[in-house]
Design a protein around this motif. Structure first.
Motif, PDB file in Angstrom:
ATOM      1  N   THR A  21       0.822  -1.224   0.000  1.00  0.00           N
ATOM      2  CA  THR A  21       0.000   0.000   0.000  1.00  0.00           C
ATOM      3  C   THR A  21       0.854   1.272   0.000  1.00  0.00           C
ATOM      4  N   ARG A  22       1.987   1.250   0.679  1.00  0.00           N
ATOM      5  CA  ARG A  22       2.790   2.479   0.773  1.00  0.00           C
ATOM      6  C   ARG A  22       3.342   2.917  -0.580  1.00  0.00           C
ATOM      7  N   ALA A  23       3.429   1.955  -1.530  1.00  0.00           N
ATOM      8  CA  ALA A  23       3.964   2.282  -2.857  1.00  0.00           C
ATOM      9  C   ALA A  23       2.935   3.006  -3.734  1.00  0.00           C
ATOM     10  N   LEU A  24       1.645   2.755  -3.500  1.00  0.00           N
ATOM     11  CA  LEU A  24       0.615   3.220  -4.437  1.00  0.00           C
ATOM     12  C   LEU A  24       0.520   4.741  -4.625  1.00  0.00           C
ATOM     13  N   PRO A  25       0.665   5.568  -3.560  1.00  0.00           N
ATOM     14  CA  PRO A  25       0.612   7.013  -3.813  1.00  0.00           C
ATOM     15  C   PRO A  25       1.696   7.503  -4.776  1.00  0.00           C
ATOM     16  N   GLY A  26       2.733   6.684  -4.987  1.00  0.00           N
ATOM     17  CA  GLY A  26       3.784   7.019  -5.957  1.00  0.00           C
ATOM     18  C   GLY A  26       3.272   7.053  -7.388  1.00  0.00           C
ATOM     19  N   LEU A  27       2.123   6.415  -7.646  1.00  0.00           N
ATOM     20  CA  LEU A  27       1.523   6.466  -8.986  1.00  0.00           C
ATOM     21  C   LEU A  27       1.028   7.869  -9.308  1.00  0.00           C
ATOM     22  N   VAL A  28       0.735   8.656  -8.263  1.00  0.00           N
ATOM     23  CA  VAL A  28       0.285  10.050  -8.475  1.00  0.00           C
ATOM     24  C   VAL A  28       1.279  10.997  -7.787  1.00  0.00           C
ATOM     25  N   TRP A  29       2.536  10.845  -8.169  1.00  0.00           N
ATOM     26  CA  TRP A  29       3.641  11.585  -7.542  1.00  0.00           C
ATOM     27  C   TRP A  29       3.456  13.096  -7.620  1.00  0.00           C
ATOM     28  N   HIS A  30       2.761  13.595  -8.640  1.00  0.00           N
ATOM     29  CA  HIS A  30       2.595  15.052  -8.783  1.00  0.00           C
ATOM     30  C   HIS A  30       1.897  15.658  -7.564  1.00  0.00           C
ATOM     31  N   ARG A  31       1.165  14.826  -6.816  1.00  0.00           N
ATOM     32  CA  ARG A  31       0.486  15.348  -5.609  1.00  0.00           C
ATOM     33  C   ARG A  31       1.353  15.198  -4.353  1.00  0.00           C
ATOM     34  N   LYS A  32       2.286  14.245  -4.381  1.00  0.00           N
ATOM     35  CA  LYS A  32       3.128  13.941  -3.197  1.00  0.00           C
ATOM     36  C   LYS A  32       2.272  13.936  -1.928  1.00  0.00           C
ATOM     37  N   ASP A  33       1.194  13.169  -1.994  1.00  0.00           N
ATOM     38  CA  ASP A  33       0.217  13.171  -0.906  1.00  0.00           C
ATOM     39  C   ASP A  33       0.059  11.772  -0.317  1.00  0.00           C
ATOM     40  N   TRP A  34       0.799  11.513   0.745  1.00  0.00           N
ATOM     41  CA  TRP A  34       0.694  10.208   1.403  1.00  0.00           C
ATOM     42  C   TRP A  34      -0.381  10.216   2.485  1.00  0.00           C
ATOM     43  N   SER A  35      -1.090  11.356   2.635  1.00  0.00           N
ATOM     44  CA  SER A  35      -2.183  11.391   3.615  1.00  0.00           C
ATOM     45  C   SER A  35      -3.347  10.520   3.149  1.00  0.00           C
ATOM     46  N   ILE A  36      -3.348  10.122   1.856  1.00  0.00           N
ATOM     47  CA  ILE A  36      -4.412   9.235   1.357  1.00  0.00           C
ATOM     48  C   ILE A  36      -4.199   7.795   1.830  1.00  0.00           C
ATOM     49  N   LEU A  37      -3.031   7.521   2.408  1.00  0.00           N
ATOM     50  CA  LEU A  37      -2.665   6.161   2.798  1.00  0.00           C
ATOM     51  C   LEU A  37      -3.165   5.821   4.206  1.00  0.00           C
ATOM     52  N   HIS A  38      -3.942   4.750   4.294  1.00  0.00           N
ATOM     53  CA  HIS A  38      -4.412   4.204   5.585  1.00  0.00           C
ATOM     54  C   HIS A  38      -4.090   2.710   5.530  1.00  0.00           C
ATOM     55  N   PRO A  39      -2.828   2.341   5.781  1.00  0.00           N
ATOM     56  CA  PRO A  39      -2.375   0.986   5.439  1.00  0.00           C
ATOM     57  C   PRO A  39      -2.857  -0.137   6.355  1.00  0.00           C
ATOM     58  N   PHE A  40      -3.440   0.218   7.516  1.00  0.00           N
ATOM     59  CA  PHE A  40      -3.780  -0.815   8.494  1.00  0.00           C
ATOM     60  C   PHE A  40      -5.080  -0.431   9.190  1.00  0.00           C
TER      61      PHE A  40
ATOM     62  N   LEU B 182     -13.801   2.968  10.629  1.00  0.00           N
ATOM     63  CA  LEU B 182     -14.464   3.070   9.327  1.00  0.00           C
ATOM     64  C   LEU B 182     -15.118   4.434   9.136  1.00  0.00           C
ATOM     65  N   GLU B 183     -15.708   4.969  10.208  1.00  0.00           N
ATOM     66  CA  GLU B 183     -16.308   6.318  10.111  1.00  0.00           C
ATOM     67  C   GLU B 183     -15.225   7.343   9.808  1.00  0.00           C
ATOM     68  N   ASN B 184     -14.073   7.149  10.445  1.00  0.00           N
ATOM     69  CA  ASN B 184     -12.932   8.033  10.215  1.00  0.00           C
ATOM     70  C   ASN B 184     -12.463   7.962   8.768  1.00  0.00           C
ATOM     71  N   LEU B 185     -12.421   6.744   8.230  1.00  0.00           N
ATOM     72  CA  LEU B 185     -11.986   6.520   6.850  1.00  0.00           C
ATOM     73  C   LEU B 185     -12.962   7.171   5.865  1.00  0.00           C
ATOM     74  N   LYS B 186     -14.238   7.062   6.166  1.00  0.00           N
ATOM     75  CA  LYS B 186     -15.268   7.583   5.258  1.00  0.00           C
ATOM     76  C   LYS B 186     -15.257   9.110   5.149  1.00  0.00           C
ATOM     77  N   LEU B 187     -14.572   9.764   6.064  1.00  0.00           N
ATOM     78  CA  LEU B 187     -14.446  11.234   5.994  1.00  0.00           C
ATOM     79  C   LEU B 187     -13.509  11.656   4.863  1.00  0.00           C
ATOM     80  N   CYS B 188     -12.693  10.712   4.367  1.00  0.00           N
ATOM     81  CA  CYS B 188     -11.725  11.015   3.300  1.00  0.00           C
ATOM     82  C   CYS B 188     -12.397  10.844   1.933  1.00  0.00           C
ATOM     83  N   THR B 189     -12.085  11.749   0.997  1.00  0.00           N
ATOM     84  CA  THR B 189     -12.703  11.660  -0.329  1.00  0.00           C
ATOM     85  C   THR B 189     -12.148  10.480  -1.128  1.00  0.00           C
ATOM     86  N   GLY B 190     -10.862  10.292  -1.102  1.00  0.00           N
ATOM     87  CA  GLY B 190     -10.241   9.151  -1.785  1.00  0.00           C
ATOM     88  C   GLY B 190      -9.147   8.614  -0.896  1.00  0.00           C
ATOM     89  N   TYR B 191      -8.872   7.306  -1.000  1.00  0.00           N
ATOM     90  CA  TYR B 191      -7.852   6.738  -0.124  1.00  0.00           C
ATOM     91  C   TYR B 191      -7.343   5.409  -0.646  1.00  0.00           C
TER      92      TYR B 191
END
Length: 349
Positions: A192-211, A219-228
């Protein structure tokens, strides 16, 4: 941001000879909600014998890093069989906090008191370094955030999924919800930690919730995020279609697009072209993972600059569906560019 602005807290969880697992200490403080989550994440509450020496994740915009040690006799720790050291922080940098935690673990084993650990923690907060002859030293400036971003392997992702990697790329470009399942937490963290590298132009690892656990609060916390990108060790997550647009079954190397995301993720000529490009870049044995990330980023920037030039021709530098239709793109390309414009906030509403 200075180091002192990044680390938030230090905590200690112990398992005693009676098999009770308890929070025993934290500095300066950790809220009850987060403490409950961290107790679940450390492997000490599980009855199985599997020991996860280091795990990391994110909850409520706070990163946590947990190192767990089995106590070997003789030590200063009496009646303690295992302990976990928890560091919470604002930044994603597993290697940095794993190294720091190793020093803290050795300190605790030697002295059996959280006071010495707190001294090390405060030293890093104030000076960016903690040193000791017997417990090793830790220097914060050795751990650059870009190294942490590039530590995941996109080459491994492409090696496993080949042309299907384009589904992951498209989902992340469009800020969709990607759920990854694997029963082994270490495999989940690595993938999972590798996947945000596909959209490197954003350099946004805040989309990562690996565990993530199938727990209501999480789950309620996760649902607050638009994409992840969210990782689960529980196979029942496959039945939770409310949580994902794309579901990745890592052990079986299967990617499934949910019914409600099929239109947005419809594939066409442009996707095939990008997919081929990603596969060729990743399969080139002379190219490093960092170079593959850069190659994909250059390709992405071409697509985005094309989109921006279309937006520049429109009113208020915003795109409409009509503007795209005038270009007579193939339906799947038009659809992708329209959803991408929305994700990049280039769409006229």
């Amino acid at each position: 941001m200075a180091t002192s602005d990044l680390m938030l807290s230090l905590g200690l969880i112990e398992k005693d000879v009676n098999a009770d697992t308890l929070w025993v200490w934290c500095y300066p403080s950790i809220g009850a909600d987060l403490r409950e989550v961290l107790l679940r994440k450390c492997c000490l509450t599980l009855n199985n014998r599997v020991l996860h020496t280091f795990v990391f994740g994110q909850y409520s915009r706070t990163w946590y890093y947990i190192s767990t040690v089995e106590v070997q006799e003789p030590t200063a720790l009496k009646k303690v069989t295992h302990f976990s050291i928890v560091v919470t922080a604002k930044d994603f940098n597993p290697e940095k906090y794993a190294a720091f935690s190793r020093v803290l673990c050795r300190t605790y084993i030697k002295h059996g008191s959280p006071v010495k650990m707190m001294e090390g923690y405060v030293a890093v907060l104030t000076k960016g370094i903690c040193q000791s002859d017997e417990n090793g030293s830790f220097l914060i400036k050795d751990y650059d955030v870009r190294k942490a971003y590039l530590a995941g392997s996109l080459k491994d992702v492409v090696s496993q999924f080949g042309m299907e990697t384009i589904i992951l790329y498209t989902a992340l470009m469009l800020k969709k919800r990607v759920v990854v399942y694997h029963p082994r937490i270490e495999a989940l963290l690595e993938f999972t930690r590798a996947l945000p590298g596909l959209v490197w132009h954003r350099k946004d690892w805040s989309i990562l919730h690996p565990f993530v656990h199938l727990d209501n609060n999480e789950l309620e916390n996760l649902k607050l995020c638009t994409g992840y990108v969210a990782g689960f060790v529980d196979p029942e997550v496959r039945d939770r279609s409310d949580l994902f647009d794309v579901y990745v079954n890592l052990p079986d190397s299967e990617i499934t697009v949910s019914q409600n995301a099929k239109e947005a993720l419809a594939m066409g000529k442009l996707h095939k072209e990008i997919g081929n490009f990603i596969v060729q870049a990743a399969e080139d044995t002379d190219r490093t993972d960092a170079q593959v990330v850069k190659d994909i980023s250059i390709k992405t920037k071409e697509i985005l600059s094309n989109l921006m030039s279309l937006a520049d021709e429109a009113d208020n530098s915003k795109l409409t569906l009509e503007t795209l239709k005038q270009r007579h793109y193939p339906p799947a390309t038009e659809n992708f560019l329209f959803h991408l414009a929305a994700a990049e906030q280039l769409l006229k509403i």
